[in-house]
Structure formats: C-alpha cells, structure tokens
Design an enzyme around this catalytic site. Structure first.
Site, PDB file in Angstrom:
ATOM      1  N   ASN A 199     -10.180   0.181   0.530  1.00 29.68           N
ATOM      2  CA  ASN A 199      -8.967  -0.134   0.486  1.00 29.68           C
ATOM      3  C   ASN A 199      -8.307  -0.579  -0.863  1.00 29.68           C
ATOM      4  O   ASN A 199      -8.502  -1.774  -1.125  1.00 29.68           O
ATOM      5  CB  ASN A 199      -8.151  -0.468   1.693  1.00 29.68           C
ATOM      6  N   HIS A 204      -2.860   6.933   2.980  1.00 33.94           N
ATOM      7  CA  HIS A 204      -3.402   5.349   2.488  1.00 33.94           C
ATOM      8  C   HIS A 204      -4.915   5.349   3.034  1.00 33.94           C
ATOM      9  O   HIS A 204      -4.799   5.424   4.329  1.00 33.94           O
ATOM     10  CB  HIS A 204      -2.497   4.528   2.863  1.00 33.94           C
ATOM     11  N   CYS A 258       0.689  -1.260  -0.101  1.00 36.59           N
ATOM     12  CA  CYS A 258       0.043  -0.082   0.012  1.00 36.59           C
ATOM     13  C   CYS A 258       0.841   1.117   0.000  1.00 36.59           C
ATOM     14  O   CYS A 258       0.358   2.551  -0.229  1.00 36.59           O
ATOM     15  CB  CYS A 258      -1.005   0.113   1.052  1.00 36.59           C
TER      16      CYS A 258
HETATM   17  N1  ACO Z   1     -18.643  -8.181  10.516  1.00 35.71           N
HETATM   18  C1  ACO Z   1     -19.062  -8.558  11.902  1.00 35.71           C
HETATM   19  N2  ACO Z   1     -18.383  -9.031  12.599  1.00 35.71           N
HETATM   20  C2  ACO Z   1     -17.107  -8.902  12.625  1.00 35.71           C
HETATM   21  C3  ACO Z   1     -16.281  -8.544  11.352  1.00 35.71           C
HETATM   22  C4  ACO Z   1     -17.345  -8.382  10.029  1.00 35.71           C
HETATM   23  N3  ACO Z   1     -17.039  -8.075   8.924  1.00 35.71           N
HETATM   24  N4  ACO Z   1     -15.261  -8.707  11.232  1.00 35.71           N
HETATM   25  C5  ACO Z   1     -14.820  -9.242  12.318  1.00 35.71           C
HETATM   26  N5  ACO Z   1     -15.962  -9.267  13.333  1.00 35.71           N
HETATM   27  C6  ACO Z   1     -15.947  -9.559  14.664  1.00 35.71           C
HETATM   28  C7  ACO Z   1     -14.827 -10.394  15.009  1.00 35.71           C
HETATM   29  O1  ACO Z   1     -15.034 -11.847  14.844  1.00 35.71           O
HETATM   30  C8  ACO Z   1     -14.743 -10.141  16.502  1.00 35.71           C
HETATM   31  O2  ACO Z   1     -15.956 -10.954  17.313  1.00 35.71           O
HETATM   32  P1  ACO Z   1     -15.546 -11.425  18.723  1.00 35.71           P
HETATM   33  O3  ACO Z   1     -15.347 -10.490  19.495  1.00 35.71           O
HETATM   34  O4  ACO Z   1     -16.975 -12.429  18.750  1.00 35.71           O
HETATM   35  O5  ACO Z   1     -14.567 -12.495  18.351  1.00 35.71           O
HETATM   36  C9  ACO Z   1     -15.276  -8.778  16.626  1.00 35.71           C
HETATM   37  O6  ACO Z   1     -15.730  -8.373  15.296  1.00 35.71           O
HETATM   38  C10 ACO Z   1     -14.119  -8.051  16.763  1.00 35.71           C
HETATM   39  O7  ACO Z   1     -12.956  -8.185  15.868  1.00 35.71           O
HETATM   40  P2  ACO Z   1     -11.739  -7.526  15.562  1.00 35.71           P
HETATM   41  O8  ACO Z   1     -10.892  -8.115  14.827  1.00 35.71           O
HETATM   42  O9  ACO Z   1     -11.185  -7.157  16.983  1.00 35.71           O
HETATM   43  O10 ACO Z   1     -12.094  -5.988  15.049  1.00 35.71           O
HETATM   44  P3  ACO Z   1     -11.442  -4.855  15.142  1.00 35.71           P
HETATM   45  O11 ACO Z   1     -12.203  -3.731  15.818  1.00 35.71           O
HETATM   46  O12 ACO Z   1     -10.128  -4.900  15.283  1.00 35.71           O
HETATM   47  O13 ACO Z   1     -11.676  -4.329  13.380  1.00 35.71           O
HETATM   48  C11 ACO Z   1     -10.389  -4.537  11.460  1.00 35.71           C
HETATM   49  C12 ACO Z   1     -11.234  -5.461  12.581  1.00 35.71           C
HETATM   50  C13 ACO Z   1     -11.364  -3.553  10.674  1.00 35.71           C
HETATM   51  C14 ACO Z   1      -9.976  -5.389  10.564  1.00 35.71           C
HETATM   52  C15 ACO Z   1      -9.185  -3.585  12.109  1.00 35.71           C
HETATM   53  O14 ACO Z   1      -8.399  -4.692  12.802  1.00 35.71           O
HETATM   54  C16 ACO Z   1      -8.675  -2.945  10.908  1.00 35.71           C
HETATM   55  O15 ACO Z   1      -8.812  -1.921  10.660  1.00 35.71           O
HETATM   56  N6  ACO Z   1      -7.222  -3.526  11.008  1.00 35.71           N
HETATM   57  C17 ACO Z   1      -6.296  -2.782  10.068  1.00 35.71           C
HETATM   58  C18 ACO Z   1      -6.639  -3.369   8.671  1.00 35.71           C
HETATM   59  C19 ACO Z   1      -6.097  -2.428   7.601  1.00 35.71           C
HETATM   60  O16 ACO Z   1      -6.386  -1.370   7.584  1.00 35.71           O
HETATM   61  N7  ACO Z   1      -5.241  -2.958   6.959  1.00 35.71           N
HETATM   62  C20 ACO Z   1      -4.918  -2.569   5.796  1.00 35.71           C
HETATM   63  C21 ACO Z   1      -3.618  -1.559   6.171  1.00 35.71           C
HETATM   64  S1  ACO Z   1      -2.171  -2.261   5.125  1.00 35.71           S
HETATM   65  C22 ACO Z   1      -2.956  -2.505   3.730  1.00 35.71           C
HETATM   66  O17 ACO Z   1      -3.686  -1.516   3.278  1.00 35.71           O
HETATM   67  C23 ACO Z   1      -2.658  -3.534   2.844  1.00 35.71           C
END
Ligand code: ACO
Length: 328
Positions: free
Chosen positions: A285, A255, A111
C-alpha cells in the site's frame, strides 16, 4: 469538460522488502501476510527524499508526454509523507523540473490523494484557460511513518511515486469526492506535538489514541469495514451522475490496500475480479501513489489501452474516499 491523461511515469526505490524480511525481526510470517493482505513484497525508500522520487516519476511523464515543462501551468503533489512541513513538494518540483509559471501546491487526502488531485486539476483546467497542462504527482515514503513494532500495520505499506500530465479533452468524465471525518481517529499520524511544558499544565484530551509523533496508528478492522463500503459507494456515486454502471467500465483501478478489500468490494459491486487492476502483491500500500502506480504499470504492460473506460477509486485516512471515471 473531460480530461486526457496524456502520459504517466513512475519511480520505485531499489530496495525491496519481502514478507520474509519482516519475519526476520517481527512475530509474523510470509503465509500470514499473503493470506491476510495479498502482499508479497514492497519497495522501501533508502536515501531518496520523497520529492526526489516524485521528480523522477514526473520527468518520465513529461518526457513521454513530449511537452515542454514550460507549458505546465499547475503542479499538484499528493502526499501524506512530505519531506517538509513547508514548503510544498510541488514548489520544489516546479523549480527542479524547470516549470516556470505555475500554481503549485500539495494536497493531502491520504490514500484518496490521486483521485482528489486529478479532479482538482480538471477543475483548474476548466476554469483557467491559461493553464495548458497540469502535472499531478503522487509521491510517498510510508516507511518513514510506520511503526516497525506494530506487526498488523507495518507489513502493509510500501514506497514509490507516480505522475501524470493532464490536458483538457471532450472525453467522458465523472467524479465523486467525499469524506467521513468521524473516522479521523481510526487512521492517523501526528505531525507536531504540544511542548511538554504546556502539556503538563493541560488535561485536554483530543480523543486520538496515544501514538508517538510521525508514527502511523491504524484500527485495521474499522478501516477494513469502511473501505469495503467506501469503494463501491464512491464508484456508484460517480457512475450515476453520467448514467453508467460497472458493466460499462473496462478497468477498475482501486486503491491498493488489501486484496481482500478489493475482492469484497468487487463482490458488492457484482463485478468480476478480472476487471480489477491489482499490483499490491509487489507494491504493498503506497497510499496516494498506489492508484497511479497500478495504472502506469497496467499501461506499460499493454493491459490498459487508449479508448478504454477506467474507474479510479480511492479510500483512506480522513476517512476520505472518492472516484474518477474517465476514458484513457
Ligand atoms: N503477523 C502475524 N499475526 C498478526 C499480524 C502479522 N503481521 N498482524 C496481526 N496479527 C494477529 C493479531 O495479533 C491477531 O492475533 P490474536 O487473534 O491472537 O489477537 C490476529 O492476527 C488477527 O488480527 P486482526 O487484526 O483481526 O487481523 P485481520 O484479519 O483484521 O487483518 C489487517 C489485519 C490486515 C490489518 C486488516 O484488518 C486490514 O487489512 N485492514 C485494513 C487495513 C488497510 O487496508 N488499511 C489501509 C486502507 S487506508 C490507507 O491505505 C491508508
């Protein structure tokens, strides 16, 4: 030596995937995706090869620049989703666009790819006087490597391409590129696999979590923690080199990964969100294409204007990060 972004162009596939589309086949909801990521919808490539999306974006940029493709001496394509292991998309585009004498190569910095490519182009322009214009294209179809059963990852990504024609200038410029390879196993997609007959004979563990070839693995929490630090660090390192601060920047174009990452980074930098260009709500993204797509849209809408100072900040798999500060 600085650079001038002479013109930009973009291309989006027609098909749009809304959050509700995902809720149709995954245990998720529009509300969860919007509140956790800021994303409402994203484009998804259909029949279009990635090189074709890049070609359409590049044609627009070249036409807007008002130059002949024959005057382009360098083509860099940033992508993590090339149609080919080889040749480079850059070579394909060089021919397709009628560019006759140019160095052409693909660059994979995930990215951060656009920021890496712009800075690489600037270095070529500085050291090779035979190159008049450089073409940087960022083209991605993340839909081709995401695991549609992984609800925390697949909902994040979108497809699209953007391009810019770059020339030398004496305008302000600074950059900073870096990588923290200790995080390589936090975000990856494998490209090749060991032949099963050999694998059966070997117990080598490469330390990467199990994931099928061409399917993206992401440890979302770890990437999030990295991103909120990398964004301010990349900007500050480039800004310090030329003795400026966030106050001197008109627009940050980060990004477009997750609006919560951008909000936290903005807070860390003590910069208001009103200085950040955010298009991820309707693009998702798009990896290396996200910064130029956001920038091109802001230019087309008249938000970003000539003479303004921009900070382009990327972060992603690698874990790579970097920034370019320039005057538009
Ligand atoms: N819908 C509903 N529930 C979901 C989903 C979904 N799509 N995805 C995850 N959950 C659930 C999980 O299973 C978890 O449930 P649990 O508590 O029962 O286990 C709960 O939601 C919380 O999950 P987390 O993974 O802790 O959620 P978080 O708030 O961290 O959000 C996310 C996840 C959005 C992926 C976040 O971690 C994030 O944005 N990380 C950065 C990712 C990113 O931006 N990457 C790209 C950067 S680099 C590049 O661009 C390649």
């Amino acid at each position: 030596m600085g650079i001038n972004l002479l013109a930009m162009g973009s291309y989006f596939p027609e098909r749009i995937m809304t959050n509700d589309d995902y809720a149709g086949f995954l245990d998720t909801s529009d509300e969860w995706i919007r509140t956790r990521t800021g994303i409402d919808s994203r484009h998804m490539a259909g029949w279009e090869p990635v090189w074709y999306m890049g070609k359409k974006a590049a044609e627009m940029a070249i036409e807007r620049a008002g130059i002949s493709p024959k005057d382009i001496g360098l083509v860099i394509v940033s992508t993590v989703t090339s149609d080919f292991v080889t040749p480079s998309i850059a070579s394909v585009l060089q021919y397709e666009l009628g560019i006759e004498n140019a160095a052409a190569f693909d660059l994979n910095a995930a990215c951060s790819g656009f920021v890496y490519s712009v800075d690489t182009a600037r270095r070529f322009l500085e050291t090779d006087e035979n190159i008049k214009y450089a073409l940087v294209v960022s083209a991605e179809a993340l839909s081709r490597i995401i695991d549609f059963e992984d609800r925390s990852t697949c909902i994040l990504f979108g497809d699209g391409a953007a391009a810019t024609v770059i020339e030398r200038s004496d305008k302000m410029y600074s950059s900073f590129l870096n990588s923290d390879g200790s995080g390589a196993r936090k975000l990856f997609a494998k490209n090749c696999q060991v032949a099963p007959i050999v694998k059966a004979e070997s117990d080598f563990d490469d330390g990467f979590p199990e994931k099928p070839v061409h399917k993206l693995y992401q440890d979302g929490r770890e990437v999030y923690k990295f991103a909120v630090k990398a964004l301010p660090a990349a900007f500050s390192a480039a800004a310090e080199k030329i003795g400026i601060t966030g106050e001197d920047i008109d627009w940050f174009v980060p990004h477009q990964a997750n609006v919560r990452i951008i909000e936290t980074a903005a807070k860390n930098l003590k910069i208001g969100m009103d200085k950040f260009i955010v298009t991820l709500d309707h693009h998702g993204n798009t990896s290396s294409a996200s910064i130029p797509l956001a920038l091109n849209e802001a230019i087309e809408k008249g938000i970003v204007k000539r003479g303004q100072k921009l900070a382009l900040v990327g972060f992603g798999a690698g874990l790579s990060y970097g920034s370019v500060i320039l005057e538009y």
